[in-house]
Design an enzyme around this catalytic site. Structure first.
Site, PDB file in Angstrom:
ATOM      1  N   LEU A 147     -34.023  47.817  44.324  1.00  9.22           N
ATOM      2  CA  LEU A 147     -32.598  47.930  44.007  1.00  9.22           C
ATOM      3  C   LEU A 147     -32.049  46.527  43.809  1.00  9.22           C
ATOM      4  O   LEU A 147     -32.363  45.619  44.593  1.00  9.22           O
ATOM      5  CB  LEU A 147     -31.841  48.608  45.147  1.00  9.22           C
ATOM      6  CG  LEU A 147     -32.023  50.123  45.312  1.00  9.22           C
ATOM      7  CD1 LEU A 147     -31.488  50.564  46.666  1.00  9.22           C
ATOM      8  CD2 LEU A 147     -31.329  50.879  44.193  1.00  9.22           C
ATOM      9  N   ASP A 148     -31.238  46.325  42.780  1.00  3.54           N
ATOM     10  CA  ASP A 148     -30.663  44.995  42.589  1.00  3.54           C
ATOM     11  C   ASP A 148     -29.577  44.745  43.634  1.00  3.54           C
ATOM     12  O   ASP A 148     -29.183  45.636  44.395  1.00  3.54           O
ATOM     13  CB  ASP A 148     -30.162  44.793  41.158  1.00  3.54           C
ATOM     14  CG  ASP A 148     -29.017  45.726  40.777  1.00  3.54           C
ATOM     15  OD1 ASP A 148     -28.246  46.126  41.672  1.00  3.54           O
ATOM     16  OD2 ASP A 148     -28.883  46.048  39.572  1.00  3.54           O
ATOM     17  N   ALA A 149     -29.100  43.514  43.672  1.00  2.00           N
ATOM     18  CA  ALA A 149     -28.197  43.086  44.751  1.00  2.00           C
ATOM     19  C   ALA A 149     -26.905  43.893  44.792  1.00  2.00           C
ATOM     20  O   ALA A 149     -26.314  44.062  45.864  1.00  2.00           O
ATOM     21  CB  ALA A 149     -27.887  41.602  44.612  1.00  2.00           C
ATOM     22  N   SER A 198     -26.477  47.086  43.997  1.00  2.00           N
ATOM     23  CA  SER A 198     -26.693  48.524  44.198  1.00  2.00           C
ATOM     24  C   SER A 198     -26.989  48.792  45.670  1.00  2.00           C
ATOM     25  O   SER A 198     -27.363  47.896  46.421  1.00  2.00           O
ATOM     26  CB  SER A 198     -27.858  49.015  43.341  1.00  2.00           C
ATOM     27  OG  SER A 198     -27.635  48.726  41.981  1.00  2.00           O
TER      28      SER A 198
END
Length: 301
Positions: free
Chosen positions: A101-103, A105
């Site tokens: 998951l990106d930062a 999300s």
């Protein structure tokens, strides 16, 4: 004989999931859990020190000079094996990370410990779908499709209705279903394709473009709306772009306010450990529950 720390580590081997908050990088989540697991392993009771026989010198009597010494055999601990000398039994624990998951999300993040890393690789070779909720807002378009990006366009949204939204979502879902069939590499007229579709195994062979297998609006109160998405091979940037494209299809604009993963294969929000439970004991329990669910699934098939 296995030490208490080694026995504890063996119970830690497997898959589990945590809840990654928005605004936190996945590497920080992984590093925090690695540190907590090491603390738990180091806190395990240590083995009694091994004993060795040594000959100790002592005076024959209290009144005699030091020259009058005698030797006697005695069992003493081997201090070279003391934890203060050898250091911790475990100095590194590898925690593997699943679909990241990106930062910006949040949601379910699957992790693995020990031999669970091999299970993690096998897990992602299967066609597991993931579920998300997307928070959108009509009226603006940004350079990165998120509500924090630079605004590049503003528009009206009073003409958008729930019915229009549902028609656009149905169109997008239909286009993705066609892509799913195209990438499946299976003859759609065959019995194999029918059985795969019945069991939910129809999916792309290997890597493909992102595919949404399900898309619906669960909350509609302009300018805000919430979508539920089921997908394969997605990224969070792709999902934000979906919100942007929905706005364009509705002759307006839209930006994504939040991306939250609610499911990754069999792992759901109910299984995810929050920050206060990123401890060795809670991870051990989560891994045990996952193995128990998996064994129950296999016993019913």
């Amino acid at each position: 004989m296995a030490t208490p720390a080694l026995r504890m580590f063996r119970r830690l081997e497997g898959l589990f999931c945590v809840y990654k908050p928005s605004g936190v990088h996945w590497k920080l989540v992984r590093d925090t859990i690695e540190t907590n697991l090491l603390k738990g392993l180091d806190a395990a009771p240590s083995q009694p020190l091994p004993q060795e026989v040594r000959f100790l010198a002592h005076p024959v009597s209290e009144t005699e000079a030091p020259k009058g010494l005698s030797l006697s055999a005695a069992s003493v601990p081997v201090l070279s094996k003391h934890p203060l000398v050898t250091g911790p039994e475990f100095q590194h624990v590898r925690v593997g990370v699943g679909h990241r998951l990106d930062a910006f999300s949040s949601g379910v993040l699957v992790l693995a410990v020990g031999n669970g890393n091999k299970a993690l690789n096998d897990f992602y070779r299967t066609r597991v779908t993931r579920g998300y909720t997307l928070e959108g807002e009509f009226g603006t378009a940004t350079d990165d499709f998120s509500h924090t990006g630079r605004v590049v366009e503003r528009s009206t949204y009073g003409h958008i209705t729930q019915d229009k939204m549902d028609r656009v979502l149905a169109m997008l879902e239909g286009a993705n279903q066609k892509a799913l069939l195209m990438y499946s590499n299976v003859d759609m007229r065959s019995q194999e394709a029918y059985e795969m579709a019945v069991h939910g195994l129809l999916g792309p062979e290997g890597k493909s473009q992102p595919i949404m297998t399900g898309l619906r609006c669960v909350h509609f109160q302009p300018p805000n709306f919430t979508l539920e998405v089921q997908c394969l091979n997605e990224t969070q940037k792709y999902l934000r772009k979906v919100v942007h494209e929905i706005g364009l299809e509705l002759r307006s604009t839209a930006a994504c306010k939040g991306v939250r993963r609610t499911r990754d294969g069999p792992f759901t929000l109910q299984d995810a450990l929050i920050h206060h439970h990123w401890t060795a004991s809670d991870v051990t329990q989560a891994i045990r529950q996952y193995h128990s669910k998996k064994n129950q699934k296999y016993s019913h098939t």
